[in-house]
Scaffold this motif. Structure first.
Motif, PDB file in Angstrom:
ATOM      1  N   SER A   1       0.846  -1.190   0.000  1.00 12.14           N
ATOM      2  CA  SER A   1       0.000   0.000   0.000  1.00 12.14           C
ATOM      3  C   SER A   1       0.883   1.243   0.000  1.00 12.14           C
ATOM      4  CB  SER A   1      -0.903   0.001   1.239  1.00 12.14           C
ATOM      5  OG  SER A   1      -0.114   0.240   2.401  1.00 12.14           O
ATOM      6  N   LYS A   2       0.312   2.379  -0.320  1.00 15.60           N
ATOM      7  CA  LYS A   2       1.058   3.631  -0.300  1.00 15.60           C
ATOM      8  C   LYS A   2       1.591   3.905   1.099  1.00 15.60           C
ATOM      9  CE  LYS A   2       0.854   8.561  -1.388  1.00 15.60           C
ATOM     10  NZ  LYS A   2       2.076   8.795  -0.700  1.00 15.60           N
ATOM     11  N   ALA A   3       0.797   3.625   2.128  1.00 14.08           N
ATOM     12  CA  ALA A   3       1.240   3.848   3.508  1.00 14.08           C
ATOM     13  C   ALA A   3       2.446   2.978   3.851  1.00 14.08           C
ATOM     14  CB  ALA A   3       0.094   3.568   4.484  1.00 14.08           C
ATOM     15  N   GLU A   4       2.432   1.724   3.415  1.00 13.57           N
ATOM     16  CA  GLU A   4       3.567   0.827   3.666  1.00 13.57           C
ATOM     17  C   GLU A   4       4.821   1.317   2.949  1.00 13.57           C
ATOM     18  OE1 GLU A   4       1.375  -3.481   4.283  1.00 13.57           O
ATOM     19  OE2 GLU A   4       1.528  -2.648   2.259  1.00 13.57           O
ATOM     20  N   LEU A   5       4.671   1.750   1.702  1.00 17.55           N
ATOM     21  CA  LEU A   5       5.815   2.286   0.963  1.00 17.55           C
ATOM     22  C   LEU A   5       6.338   3.567   1.600  1.00 17.55           C
ATOM     23  CD1 LEU A   5       4.740   1.633  -2.732  1.00 17.55           C
ATOM     24  CD2 LEU A   5       6.541   0.491  -1.447  1.00 17.55           C
ATOM     25  N   ASP A   6       5.438   4.414   2.076  1.00 22.61           N
ATOM     26  CA  ASP A   6       5.850   5.653   2.735  1.00 22.61           C
ATOM     27  C   ASP A   6       6.675   5.374   3.992  1.00 22.61           C
ATOM     28  OD1 ASP A   6       4.607   7.141   0.777  1.00 22.61           O
ATOM     29  OD2 ASP A   6       2.831   7.611   1.986  1.00 22.61           O
ATOM     30  N   VAL A   7       6.273   4.365   4.768  1.00 24.13           N
ATOM     31  CA  VAL A   7       7.025   3.989   5.968  1.00 24.13           C
ATOM     32  C   VAL A   7       8.402   3.464   5.569  1.00 24.13           C
ATOM     33  CG1 VAL A   7       7.144   2.336   7.878  1.00 24.13           C
ATOM     34  CG2 VAL A   7       5.020   3.562   7.422  1.00 24.13           C
ATOM     35  N   PHE A   8       8.448   2.636   4.546  1.00 20.84           N
ATOM     36  CA  PHE A   8       9.732   2.108   4.075  1.00 20.84           C
ATOM     37  C   PHE A   8      10.649   3.245   3.634  1.00 20.84           C
ATOM     38  CE2 PHE A   8      12.430   0.766   0.519  1.00 20.84           C
ATOM     39  CZ  PHE A   8      13.199  -0.193   1.157  1.00 20.84           C
ATOM     40  N   VAL A   9      10.143   4.146   2.817  1.00 17.67           N
ATOM     41  CA  VAL A   9      10.951   5.261   2.315  1.00 17.67           C
ATOM     42  C   VAL A   9      11.432   6.141   3.462  1.00 17.67           C
ATOM     43  CG1 VAL A   9      10.831   7.400   0.964  1.00 17.67           C
ATOM     44  CG2 VAL A   9       9.979   5.271   0.000  1.00 17.67           C
TER      45      VAL A   9
ATOM     46  N   MET B   1      20.255   5.422   1.341  1.00 16.45           N
ATOM     47  CA  MET B   1      21.284   4.698   0.611  1.00 16.45           C
ATOM     48  C   MET B   1      22.657   5.245   0.985  1.00 16.45           C
ATOM     49  SD  MET B   1      19.205   2.901  -1.167  1.00 16.45           S
ATOM     50  CE  MET B   1      20.369   2.022  -2.143  1.00 16.45           C
ATOM     51  N   VAL B   2      23.624   4.377   0.963  1.00 16.20           N
ATOM     52  CA  VAL B   2      25.020   4.791   1.014  1.00 16.20           C
ATOM     53  C   VAL B   2      25.514   4.616  -0.413  1.00 16.20           C
ATOM     54  CG1 VAL B   2      27.293   4.310   1.959  1.00 16.20           C
ATOM     55  CG2 VAL B   2      25.267   4.110   3.419  1.00 16.20           C
ATOM     56  N   ALA B   3      25.911   5.702  -1.035  1.00 17.75           N
ATOM     57  CA  ALA B   3      26.225   5.672  -2.466  1.00 17.75           C
ATOM     58  C   ALA B   3      27.442   4.821  -2.790  1.00 17.75           C
ATOM     59  CB  ALA B   3      26.409   7.092  -2.991  1.00 17.75           C
TER      60      ALA B   3
ATOM     61  N   THR C   1      23.609   3.102  -7.305  1.00 16.19           N
ATOM     62  CA  THR C   1      22.673   3.994  -6.628  1.00 16.19           C
ATOM     63  C   THR C   1      22.137   4.985  -7.647  1.00 16.19           C
ATOM     64  OG1 THR C   1      23.934   3.778  -4.581  1.00 16.19           O
ATOM     65  CG2 THR C   1      22.405   5.622  -4.719  1.00 16.19           C
ATOM     66  N   LEU C   2      20.820   5.111  -7.718  1.00 19.94           N
ATOM     67  CA  LEU C   2      20.202   6.017  -8.672  1.00 19.94           C
ATOM     68  C   LEU C   2      20.228   7.450  -8.155  1.00 19.94           C
ATOM     69  CD1 LEU C   2      17.164   3.857  -9.791  1.00 19.94           C
ATOM     70  CD2 LEU C   2      19.312   4.254 -11.023  1.00 19.94           C
ATOM     71  N   PHE C   3      20.754   8.339  -8.969  1.00 16.80           N
ATOM     72  CA  PHE C   3      20.919   9.743  -8.592  1.00 16.80           C
ATOM     73  C   PHE C   3      19.589  10.416  -8.264  1.00 16.80           C
ATOM     74  CE2 PHE C   3      21.136  14.265  -9.687  1.00 16.80           C
ATOM     75  CZ  PHE C   3      22.202  14.664  -8.920  1.00 16.80           C
ATOM     76  N   TRP C   4      18.601  10.282  -9.119  1.00 18.26           N
ATOM     77  CA  TRP C   4      17.335  11.002  -8.941  1.00 18.26           C
ATOM     78  C   TRP C   4      16.369  10.311  -7.990  1.00 18.26           C
ATOM     79  CZ3 TRP C   4      17.689  15.760 -10.450  1.00 18.26           C
ATOM     80  CH2 TRP C   4      18.494  16.092 -11.536  1.00 18.26           C
ATOM     81  N   GLU C   5      16.444   9.013  -7.854  1.00 17.91           N
ATOM     82  CA  GLU C   5      15.429   8.263  -7.113  1.00 17.91           C
ATOM     83  C   GLU C   5      15.823   7.856  -5.692  1.00 17.91           C
ATOM     84  OE1 GLU C   5      12.330   7.589  -8.214  1.00 17.91           O
ATOM     85  OE2 GLU C   5      12.685   8.594 -10.116  1.00 17.91           O
ATOM     86  N   ASP C   6      17.055   7.456  -5.493  1.00 17.55           N
ATOM     87  CA  ASP C   6      17.454   6.906  -4.200  1.00 17.55           C
ATOM     88  C   ASP C   6      17.749   7.990  -3.167  1.00 17.55           C
ATOM     89  OD1 ASP C   6      17.166   4.276  -5.049  1.00 17.55           O
ATOM     90  OD2 ASP C   6      19.234   4.132  -5.731  1.00 17.55           O
ATOM     91  N   ARG C   7      17.668   7.613  -1.906  1.00 15.81           N
ATOM     92  CA  ARG C   7      17.872   8.537  -0.783  1.00 15.81           C
ATOM     93  C   ARG C   7      19.333   8.510  -0.360  1.00 15.81           C
ATOM     94  NH1 ARG C   7      14.372   7.842   3.843  1.00 15.81           N
ATOM     95  NH2 ARG C   7      14.116  10.072   3.824  1.00 15.81           N
ATOM     96  N   TRP C   8      20.213   8.967  -1.207  1.00 18.02           N
ATOM     97  CA  TRP C   8      21.659   8.870  -1.005  1.00 18.02           C
ATOM     98  C   TRP C   8      22.293  10.162  -0.519  1.00 18.02           C
ATOM     99  CZ3 TRP C   8      25.124  11.921  -3.605  1.00 18.02           C
ATOM    100  CH2 TRP C   8      24.603  12.666  -4.655  1.00 18.02           C
ATOM    101  N   MET C   9      21.624  11.279  -0.660  1.00 21.22           N
ATOM    102  CA  MET C   9      22.210  12.580  -0.339  1.00 21.22           C
ATOM    103  C   MET C   9      21.732  13.032   1.045  1.00 21.22           C
ATOM    104  SD  MET C   9      22.231  15.896  -2.771  1.00 21.22           S
ATOM    105  CE  MET C   9      23.139  17.349  -2.326  1.00 21.22           C
TER     106      MET C   9
ATOM    107  N   GLY D   1      20.675  11.258   3.368  1.00 21.69           N
ATOM    108  CA  GLY D   1      19.476  10.512   3.726  1.00 21.69           C
ATOM    109  C   GLY D   1      18.221  10.944   2.994  1.00 21.69           C
ATOM    110  N   GLN D   2      18.366  11.770   1.968  1.00 17.22           N
ATOM    111  CA  GLN D   2      17.218  12.242   1.210  1.00 17.22           C
ATOM    112  C   GLN D   2      17.427  11.993  -0.279  1.00 17.22           C
ATOM    113  OE1 GLN D   2      17.169  16.386   2.718  1.00 17.22           O
ATOM    114  NE2 GLN D   2      15.060  15.899   3.303  1.00 17.22           N
ATOM    115  N   SER D   3      16.321  11.929  -0.999  1.00 15.58           N
ATOM    116  CA  SER D   3      16.384  11.814  -2.453  1.00 15.58           C
ATOM    117  C   SER D   3      16.357  13.213  -3.053  1.00 15.58           C
ATOM    118  CB  SER D   3      15.196  11.002  -2.979  1.00 15.58           C
ATOM    119  OG  SER D   3      13.982  11.724  -2.789  1.00 15.58           O
TER     120      SER D   3
END
Length: 115
Positions: free
Chosen positions: A17-25, A30-32, A38-46, A48-50
């Protein structure tokens, strides 16, 4: 999501569900490393944020296909991420671009381990 060539989860029918994905995100980042998986635009590498969270106006100017292809390593080489921007930016997007470029100025990746 982070690129991973073997993808052991591929083929599994996992529905969230969207709520489950939101909790995961919200609880992951990511540690680059060397930036190759690691995807530049999508992953939370910077910090701790995307990029979507840091600069949503800039993110909106990136074609969806490019968002899922550009790795951190590719993006940081000669500022390759700038060439992904398409369209007319808003004033907010321009401000976010300046902030993003400043934040990426000192970004460093670890060396890949070979052999």
């Amino acid at each position: 999501m982070q690129t991973y060539p073997l993808r052991p989860w591929r083929g599994l029918d996992m529905q969230f569900s969207k709520a489950e994905l939101d909790v995961f995100v919200a609880s992951t980042y990511m540690v680059a490393g060397d930036g190759t998986s690691t995807l530049f635009w999508e992953d939370r590498w910077m910090d701790g944020q995307s990029i979507k969270e840091i600069a949503p106006g800039v993110y909106a100017l990136i074609p969806k296909r490019r968002r899922r292809q550009r790795t951190v390593q590719q993006a940081l080489v000669e500022r390759g991420w700038i060439s992904d921007i398409v369209g007319v930016p808003t004033a907010l997007a321009l401000w976010q671009y300046v902030q993003l470029r400043s934040g990426l100025r000192d970004a460093q990746l670890s060396r890949s381990r070979t052999g």
